[in-house]
Design an enzyme around this catalytic site. Structure first.
Site, short mmCIF file in Angstrom:
data_model
loop_
_atom_site.label_atom_id
_atom_site.label_comp_id
_atom_site.label_asym_id
_atom_site.label_seq_id
_atom_site.Cartn_x
_atom_site.Cartn_y
_atom_site.Cartn_z
N GLU A 40 -4.98 -85.94 -80.15
CA GLU A 40 -5.78 -87.10 -79.69
C GLU A 40 -7.28 -86.90 -79.97
O GLU A 40 -7.84 -85.83 -79.67
CB GLU A 40 -5.56 -87.25 -78.17
CG GLU A 40 -6.27 -88.44 -77.54
CD GLU A 40 -6.06 -88.49 -76.02
OE1 GLU A 40 -5.54 -87.50 -75.44
OE2 GLU A 40 -6.40 -89.52 -75.41
N LYS A 112 -3.98 -96.62 -77.54
CA LYS A 112 -3.56 -96.06 -76.25
C LYS A 112 -3.56 -97.15 -75.17
O LYS A 112 -4.54 -97.89 -75.03
CB LYS A 112 -4.52 -94.93 -75.87
CG LYS A 112 -4.13 -94.14 -74.64
CD LYS A 112 -5.12 -92.96 -74.45
CE LYS A 112 -4.72 -92.04 -73.32
NZ LYS A 112 -5.62 -90.87 -73.21
N TYR A 118 -9.13 -91.03 -63.31
CA TYR A 118 -9.06 -90.24 -62.08
C TYR A 118 -9.44 -88.82 -62.43
O TYR A 118 -9.51 -88.46 -63.61
CB TYR A 118 -7.63 -90.30 -61.50
CG TYR A 118 -6.57 -89.87 -62.46
CD1 TYR A 118 -5.87 -90.81 -63.22
CD2 TYR A 118 -6.27 -88.52 -62.65
CE1 TYR A 118 -4.91 -90.41 -64.13
CE2 TYR A 118 -5.30 -88.12 -63.56
CZ TYR A 118 -4.63 -89.07 -64.29
OH TYR A 118 -3.68 -88.67 -65.21
N CYS A 148 -1.05 -89.35 -75.10
CA CYS A 148 -1.27 -88.61 -73.84
C CYS A 148 -0.88 -89.40 -72.58
O CYS A 148 0.31 -89.50 -72.26
CB CYS A 148 -2.72 -88.14 -73.79
SG CYS A 148 -2.95 -86.63 -72.81
N LYS A 188 0.34 -77.32 -64.98
CA LYS A 188 0.32 -78.40 -65.97
C LYS A 188 1.39 -78.25 -67.04
O LYS A 188 2.04 -79.24 -67.44
CB LYS A 188 -1.07 -78.47 -66.61
CG LYS A 188 -1.33 -79.71 -67.46
CD LYS A 188 -1.35 -80.96 -66.59
CE LYS A 188 -2.11 -82.10 -67.23
NZ LYS A 188 -3.55 -81.87 -67.35
N SER A 296 -24.67 -57.50 -62.18
CA SER A 296 -23.56 -56.69 -61.68
C SER A 296 -23.92 -56.14 -60.30
O SER A 296 -24.78 -55.28 -60.17
CB SER A 296 -23.28 -55.55 -62.65
OG SER A 296 -22.32 -54.68 -62.10
N ASN A 378 -32.21 -65.06 -49.16
CA ASN A 378 -32.27 -65.83 -50.41
C ASN A 378 -33.34 -65.33 -51.36
O ASN A 378 -33.20 -65.47 -52.57
CB ASN A 378 -32.49 -67.31 -50.09
CG ASN A 378 -31.22 -67.98 -49.60
OD1 ASN A 378 -30.12 -67.46 -49.82
ND2 ASN A 378 -31.35 -69.12 -48.95
N THR A 402 -21.39 -65.91 -61.21
CA THR A 402 -20.20 -65.15 -60.84
C THR A 402 -19.54 -65.63 -59.54
O THR A 402 -18.55 -65.03 -59.11
CB THR A 402 -20.56 -63.66 -60.66
OG1 THR A 402 -21.55 -63.58 -59.63
CG2 THR A 402 -21.10 -63.06 -61.94
N GLU A 407 -16.48 -69.23 -52.17
CA GLU A 407 -17.91 -69.21 -51.85
C GLU A 407 -18.58 -70.55 -52.14
O GLU A 407 -19.35 -71.06 -51.32
CB GLU A 407 -18.62 -68.16 -52.71
CG GLU A 407 -18.29 -66.73 -52.34
CD GLU A 407 -18.92 -65.76 -53.33
OE1 GLU A 407 -18.68 -64.55 -53.18
OE2 GLU A 407 -19.64 -66.20 -54.25
#
Lengths: 555, 555
Positions: A40, A112, A118, A148, A188, A296, A378, A402, A407
């Site tokens: 597609e 199509k 959505y 699709c 999926k 890191s 912060n 990361t 979180e």
């Protein structure tokens, strides 16, 4: 009839590059097959978004389609490509279309019919839906076409009041061909196989499902194209997360003899692993970054991000910077070193202690009061974010942020601090999934492991004395169950629902309400987050659109 | 018949709060009028986005509709509200609807037929279009209904293949009522009046246009509701940018006597002024911030942002912080002080020189090379961003970022530096418009002016020695003409097009191409920008959606 499935990795907007890829396949296969099927919107890339509004964009696409037509004159195969077609009537200016090209001519065009609007999809923004089934006679066979979403309303849940599969089945096609740009997420592959083998049975015809592969910003396409017979029995499956071109014989007595194949769906963790690596690799390649830099901390999130980055582009192009403060444990410093040594990644150490101290001092000097808890916490995260961006500005390297989905959901992340970066790798994995993926990584790579200490220690942001995540948040298995229910409860599988429910039975309604409130109130942070590689059914970003200043709290 | 127009300011998702506002109007007017008309989606607020996906949200809305029904039992007036209605058939779960309530009962429901899916709109994400005209007999009159977009396909350009106005005209309504949540932007008031007076003529009936007012995140609704007669002649116009409830007599011999009114559109600059103030005020109020903090550089953008913030919430709730470095001119420091003195705003001074110096030193210590130009420049912007966020974390104040549309377009802004903030005020005004608005502000407020020095000096980021914007960018009139053409060339008026063309005739194609490239390549920065108050026809944000790693350069 010989049919070739071309599962390729396109770059959005790169008309010339995409056309070159397509041309190469035609040159290699064009005289050894009857039909080459691409996916597609393969010329423009999927999804081109408002590039479609640039007036010259479609004119330019058409020039490339002409190139392909011209090339096809030299070969015997028919060629099916996904294109943007102009709408000759009132409504949106374009159709999402497929074109069958043979010997220099456009033989057939299909529009199509179902345009998804959505989750991450917004195809009604640019396209007008087609209204008639796509059937075309080709070398004695009736080919029936779907693009699709056209195939996703033949079984419940029904999101549209028409069903292109039903209409196609009435046309009695000999072969059904579906062109797709189907994003990968949990569950999926299994869902696709269920739906499209059902379509083969419904149409009583073999079906060819061609998907693209590759990542575009936050969205990753796995590929995993396949073929099934008219009974929905698997005949062929292409590998996931790589380009692949394969030819198969269909609609001939010989084809009956080919042994049936089980159409497999990958395990979740294996899927996450490959999907995130492809997400990193393609973002780096398609944007043209020379390398990656990651902060890191000695924690699990940055460790896994580093390991995946190394896997994606090679250790020599990955740099880590550890930025300890007075609150960083000795363990964390040591773990960062062990990790980077194991991975073979260059590690810089940049202590932020002096800058942190002088910031605190300046703060109280200027504002005549000491920086309170969250302010001081912060500051550390933002000095670190700045250092990563310095390295990025100096070298052109991409900063990977990361944070994980747990979180980001509750806002346990510092905007302009650890949220700095061009791409977020783990932002669609809950913390418990981050652990599972780290363990999976270590099983796959015994020579370059994430140190067990990093996996075992209690999660902490290390922004204050003896801080632990569990001081302010429920334990991660509980938190993750609440979040999964709240964020994608309408989309998860029955099995996932049961797992979450089992955990939530033991959790008070107050705790659940508190977590939901945190999610609602931190929308402003996620609005400014970098693109997050999407792996779950509903990720943060285009897939979940909420107001900031509005609020709805269910009581 | 007496009809009351209720132009109110709603908060998205605040079902109880919105319902209370509506109830108050009913209580005040319910026995003195025949019909009270509220605006589109007034219970949920417009646009509720994925709040609509929360299963309890609509159930909760329905409880509030019941409250209004119950209340209506005590009053004689009919009440028209915009609601989310359930779709009983296949397709999207809801309709964007209006409901006529009278004496405790729902008398009539109409479903919006045209769902916009362009620019900032994505109504097809949640709604199924209605299919039949809305006509209902009320107190002897045939009322004909439209909801916002329904009225926008009666004249070119035609974006839909049906025209609800045409269908409504065939029903010969006595009165046309349009419920709207029509965002404000350049040219919108004029366009609305043109289109809806044309509808009145088409339907040969007087028309009542009720719009909401108020800001929700980046989108501001001006209100400016109006009434015209069957000849399209103005009868009444409500003020813009404030709540207003007015009653008018229509469809009676008396109404003929009322003098006609010219339906006015505001000047652009006056519109920007009021729109930005409402954008700031509502964001602060609806999010619940105690105040605003702004970095004051001594430049025009931060000066105007400060002035508008003061206008929006009062000087006592606004704090400025000036953060000079070695590159800040003496003039800039002095201008910041003069500005804050004039405005009556508290000003802190936080020198970043020491921190900047020690950052540079740490950088070369750790990475063994000096920080290059752009690296060093961004360090300064990011230290400043961090200081603003420190103040915000400490006090709960909202940081307003100060970049304008010209800068954001070409990426002349530092991510996590001067782009820090919860809301961007001037990000949809080109630099030349910023100057015009600053001059307008000074005319309006002779006692609290922006110092002329700030307006007169050459624009500079002051991040390096003797830096001027014009070192790396074309002069702003030229830059702005290129940008306006590139970003919203398809939407601007003929007059604007001619103005831009006149400037662009003198500009080389290389310069134009270079600017377009800068816009394309800095998409990643805008993706992480805070919400930008929208004032132009196409703003950055939901109104302009482009891929990051994809690329299309027209050659």
């Amino acid at each position: 009839m010989k049919v070739t499935l071309a599962q390729l990795n396109y770059r959005i907007g790169d008309l010339a590059g995409n056309c070159n890829k397509i041309s190469e396949v035609i040159q290699q296969q064009g005289n050894q097959t009857d039909l080459i099927i691409f996916s597609e919107l393969c010329i423009t890339g999927y999804y081109p978004l408002d590039l479609l509004d640039k007036p010259e964009f479609i004119a330019n696409q058409d020039e490339h389609i002409e190139r392909i037509k011209k090339l096809s004159e030299q070969y015997s195969a028919g060629i099916i490509i996904g294109v943007v077609d102009r709408n000759a009537f009132t409504g949106k200016p374009y159709h999402n279309a497929l074109m069958l090209i043979e010997k220099g001519n456009c033989r057939f065009i299909y529009h199509k019919q179902l345009l998804p609007t959505y989750n991450i999809f917004s195809e009604a923004r640019h396209f007008e839906p087609g209204k008639i089934p796509g059937v075309c006679l080709f070398r004695g066979h009736r080919l029936g076409f779907l693009i699709c979403e056209d195939g996703w309303n033949d079984q419940a849940p029904f999101h549209y009041d028409n069903n292109p599969v039903q209409d196609l089945a009435r046309e009695k096609p000999d072969l059904v061909i579906s062109l797709n740009s189907s994003p990968s997420n949990t569950g999926k592959q299994e869902e696709r196989v269920l739906r499209f083998t059902h379509i083969a049975k419904h149409c009583q015809a073999p079906l060819i499902y061609v998907n693209q592969t590759g990542a575009n910003d936050d969205i990753v396409y796995d590929g995993a194209s396949f073929v099934c017979d008219e009974k929905g029995q698997g005949v062929l499956q292409l590998p996931a997360f790589e380009e692949h071109v394969t030819t198969i014989t269909v609609l001939s007595p010989d084809a009956k003899k080919s042994p049936s194949v089980t159409l497999l769906a990958m395990d979740n963790i294996a899927l996450y692993y490959q999907q995130l690596i492809m997400g990193i690799r393609d973002y780096v390649a398609k944007c043209g970054f020379p390398g990656i830099v990651i902060g890191s901390s000695g924690g699990i999130d940055s460790a896994l991000t580093l390991a995946l980055a190394k896997q994606a582009i090679g250790a020599e192009k990955v740099t880590a910077i550890t930025m300890p403060s007075r609150f960083s444990s000795e363990g964390s410093r040591h773990d960062s070193e062990a990790l980077c040594y194991n991975l073979g990644v260059k590690l810089y150490t940049y202590s932020i202690d002096d800058e942190f101290a002088s910031s605190l001092q300046s703060f109280s000097g200027v504002f005549k009061e000491p920086a309170r808890g969250i302010t001081a916490e912060n500051i550390q995260a933002r000095i670190r974010g700045r250092v990563l961006m310095e390295y990025s500005n100096q070298t052109g390297y991409l900063v990977l942020s990361t944070g994980n989905k747990s979180e980001l959901s509750v806002g346990y992340a510092t905007l302009y601090g650890d949220m700095c970066g061009g791409l977020n790798v783990l932002g669609d994995l809950y913390k418990t999934q981050v652990y599972a993926l780290a363990n999976y990584y270590n099983e796959l790579h015994p020579a370059a492991v994430i140190p067990q200490e990093i996996i075992d220690k209690a999660p902490s942001a290390e922004l204050a004395e003896d801080q632990k995540d569990s001081d302010s948040l429920p334990d991660y298995p509980v938190l993750d169950a609440i979040l999964q229910q709240y964020i994608e409860g309408d989309l998860i599988s029955e099995h996932e629902r049961q797992q979450a429910s089992a955990i939530l039975q033991r959790v008070s309604t107050e705790v659940i309400a508190e977590v939901k409130k945190l999610v609602d109130r931190t929308e402003f942070k996620r609005r400014q987050a970098p693109p997050i590689i999407r792996v779950q059914r509903r990720s943060f970003g285009a897939g979940r659109q909420l107001p900031i200043s509005g609020s709805y709290e269910y009581c």
